[in-house]
Scaffold this motif. Structure first.
Motif, mmCIF file in Angstrom:
data_model
loop_
_atom_site.group_PDB
_atom_site.id
_atom_site.type_symbol
_atom_site.label_atom_id
_atom_site.label_comp_id
_atom_site.label_asym_id
_atom_site.label_seq_id
_atom_site.Cartn_x
_atom_site.Cartn_y
_atom_site.Cartn_z
ATOM 1 N N GLU A 154 -0.229 -0.656 5.873
ATOM 2 C CA GLU A 154 0.497 -0.044 5.296
ATOM 3 C C GLU A 154 -0.528 -0.004 3.935
ATOM 4 O O GLU A 154 -1.774 -0.437 4.280
ATOM 5 N N ARG A 155 -0.093 0.848 2.476
ATOM 6 C CA ARG A 155 -1.036 1.815 1.667
ATOM 7 C C ARG A 155 -0.500 1.705 0.598
ATOM 8 O O ARG A 155 1.229 2.778 0.436
ATOM 9 N N PHE A 156 -0.524 1.084 -0.033
ATOM 10 C CA PHE A 156 0.011 1.499 -1.635
ATOM 11 C C PHE A 156 -1.619 1.888 -2.685
ATOM 12 O O PHE A 156 -2.402 1.905 -2.582
ATOM 13 N N GLU A 157 -0.565 2.511 -4.330
ATOM 14 C CA GLU A 157 -1.274 2.194 -4.892
ATOM 15 C C GLU A 157 -0.138 1.890 -5.735
ATOM 16 O O GLU A 157 0.644 2.459 -6.513
ATOM 17 N N ARG A 158 -1.466 1.038 -7.158
ATOM 18 C CA ARG A 158 -0.716 0.413 -7.983
ATOM 19 C C ARG A 158 -2.131 0.032 -9.023
ATOM 20 O O ARG A 158 -2.720 -0.592 -9.166
ATOM 21 N N VAL B 241 -0.291 -6.318 -2.007
ATOM 22 C CA VAL B 241 1.306 -5.322 -2.043
ATOM 23 C C VAL B 241 1.641 -5.308 -0.546
ATOM 24 O O VAL B 241 0.739 -5.212 0.382
ATOM 25 N N VAL B 242 2.877 -5.456 -0.282
ATOM 26 C CA VAL B 242 3.763 -5.727 0.566
ATOM 27 C C VAL B 242 4.882 -4.046 0.822
ATOM 28 O O VAL B 242 5.660 -4.141 -0.370
ATOM 29 N N ASP C 150 5.778 2.319 -0.015
ATOM 30 C CA ASP C 150 4.618 2.614 1.075
ATOM 31 C C ASP C 150 3.494 4.056 1.696
ATOM 32 O O ASP C 150 4.374 5.301 1.200
ATOM 33 N N LEU C 151 2.452 4.393 0.930
ATOM 34 C CA LEU C 151 2.296 6.032 1.249
ATOM 35 C C LEU C 151 2.206 6.569 2.778
ATOM 36 O O LEU C 151 1.978 7.778 3.313
ATOM 37 N N TYR C 152 1.967 5.307 3.340
ATOM 38 C CA TYR C 152 2.346 5.448 4.849
ATOM 39 C C TYR C 152 3.225 5.920 5.850
ATOM 40 O O TYR C 152 3.939 4.841 5.910
ATOM 41 N N VAL D 105 -4.878 -1.307 0.862
ATOM 42 C CA VAL D 105 -4.449 -1.298 2.214
ATOM 43 C C VAL D 105 -4.804 -2.345 3.179
ATOM 44 O O VAL D 105 -5.341 -3.168 3.098
ATOM 45 N N THR D 106 -3.014 -2.917 3.666
ATOM 46 C CA THR D 106 -3.092 -3.583 4.753
ATOM 47 C C THR D 106 -3.420 -2.834 6.097
ATOM 48 O O THR D 106 -3.235 -2.095 6.860
ATOM 49 N N SER D 107 -4.532 -3.069 6.887
ATOM 50 C CA SER D 107 -5.065 -3.652 8.488
ATOM 51 C C SER D 107 -5.092 -4.847 9.103
ATOM 52 O O SER D 107 -5.944 -5.485 8.777
#
Length: 335
Positions: free
Chosen positions: A247-251, A202-203, A276-278, A257-259
């Protein structure tokens, strides 16, 4: 932070080990975890750190990677005293280069001195300079995974599944079939399932616009996960890299989480999409995450380098979230 007893040699030689490669046949895929770490019982607390996209190479190279930040973050991660290190890929700049892997060994020497269990996933830079040599170097530098390009590790109530972006992931391909079997047979004790894969599933809108991600392969694996959610009792966290940002998402009840802030040249940040939750748009976002499991809860903190140009480097807490395991509640798939 409280220091814990670790023994990496114990992981390699004394864990209950099931080889997916050896047990696999045309008729049956091994459903057992590839590795089981016997010292972790159900409910055992676990302290982890996750990050990626460092691009270790000659320290004189300052294009594409920041040698000062990269080395400092590797040392800072060691100071967190993690039991487990989740690596989202692109550790070397050129995976086919023995010299770049030697820099990786030199700049991360504290990880081995502290006997940190390193759980990596293969990125595109691991195979840069030649896929055959790159994969061989990768496996040689992570002996704990014993030659597995994709694998799973059971540690009490936490399981990690690491997938290989360079292996086919759709249809009846071996990796996809194995992944589905792992999801179908998660041990009942597992509260949290971490899935490692280099490119994000997810992006953010900016990343989608500029990088044409997620890839077809990532979407295939994401769909495979999501169609299993209705019968999964564990909370899933997909941990990616590749985008040199956070980046951080909930689906569908899954945390994505993209780190990718481990030292590689950061991507310019123009905006963040609503999903994006961030929300912070500050740039750059060199960072790592601490991930702590205890009593059915996972507490995560993203630590960002405060000022990359400061004479003395430091980090600040920039994102924080807590996930609660709900063993009796399966996920719901929303297309």
């Amino acid at each position: 932070m409280r220091r814990r007893t670790r023994n990496f040699a114990f992981f390699i030689f004394a864990c209950a080990f099931f080889s997916a490669a050896s047990a696999q046949s045309a008729e049956k895929i091994d459903v057992n975890p590839t590795f089981t770490i016997a010292k972790y019982q159900a409910g055992s607390p676990l302290h982890m750190v996750g990050y990626g996209d460092m691009r270790f190479t000659d320290p004189s190279v300052k294009i594409g990677t920041n040698p000062r930040i990269r080395k400092w973050l590797a040392e800072r991660v060691a100071q967190e005293n993690p039991e487990v290190l989740l690596l989202t890929g692109d550790m070397p700049y050129v995976g086919g280069s023995q010299a770049d892997w030697q820099v990786f060994q030199d700049e991360t020497s504290l990880w081995r001195k502290n006997q940190v269990l390193q759980l990596p996933t293969i990125g595109n830079h691991e195979v840069r300079g030649g896929i055959q040599q790159g994969i061989a170097n990768y496996l040689q530098n992570f002996p704990g995974i014993q030659g597995h390009r994709y694998y799973s590790v059971l540690m009490g109530s936490v399981e990690v599944i690491s997938l290989d972006m360079t292996s086919p992931s759709g249809g009846t391909n071996t990796q996809a079939t194995w992944f589905a079997a792992q999801l179908d047979h998660l041990p009942r004790q597992v509260d949290f399932l971490f899935i490692l894969y280099h490119t994000p599933w997810v992006v953010d809108e900016q990343s989608k616009l500029f990088t044409n991600l997620p890839s077809k392969e990532a979407l295939t694996l994401r769909h495979l996960l999501e169609i299993h959610l209705h019968k999964m009792h564990a909370k899933a966290i997909v941990f990616n890299g590749h985008i040199h940002n956070y980046e951080r998402f909930e689906r569908n009840g899954v945390e994505y989480v993209t780190s990718g802030g481990g030292g590689a040249e950061p991507y310019p940040l123009l905006f963040r999409g609503a999903a994006d939750l961030y929300r912070d748009t500050a740039f750059p976002v060199y960072h790592y995450l601490t991930l702590d499991y205890r009593s059915g809860r996972l507490h995560a903190v993203m630590w960002k380098v405060k000022d990359p140009d400061a004479a003395t480097l430091s980090v600040e807490k920039k994102d924080e979230f807590t996930l609660i395991a709900e063993p009796g509640k399966a996920g719901v798939f929303i297309p």
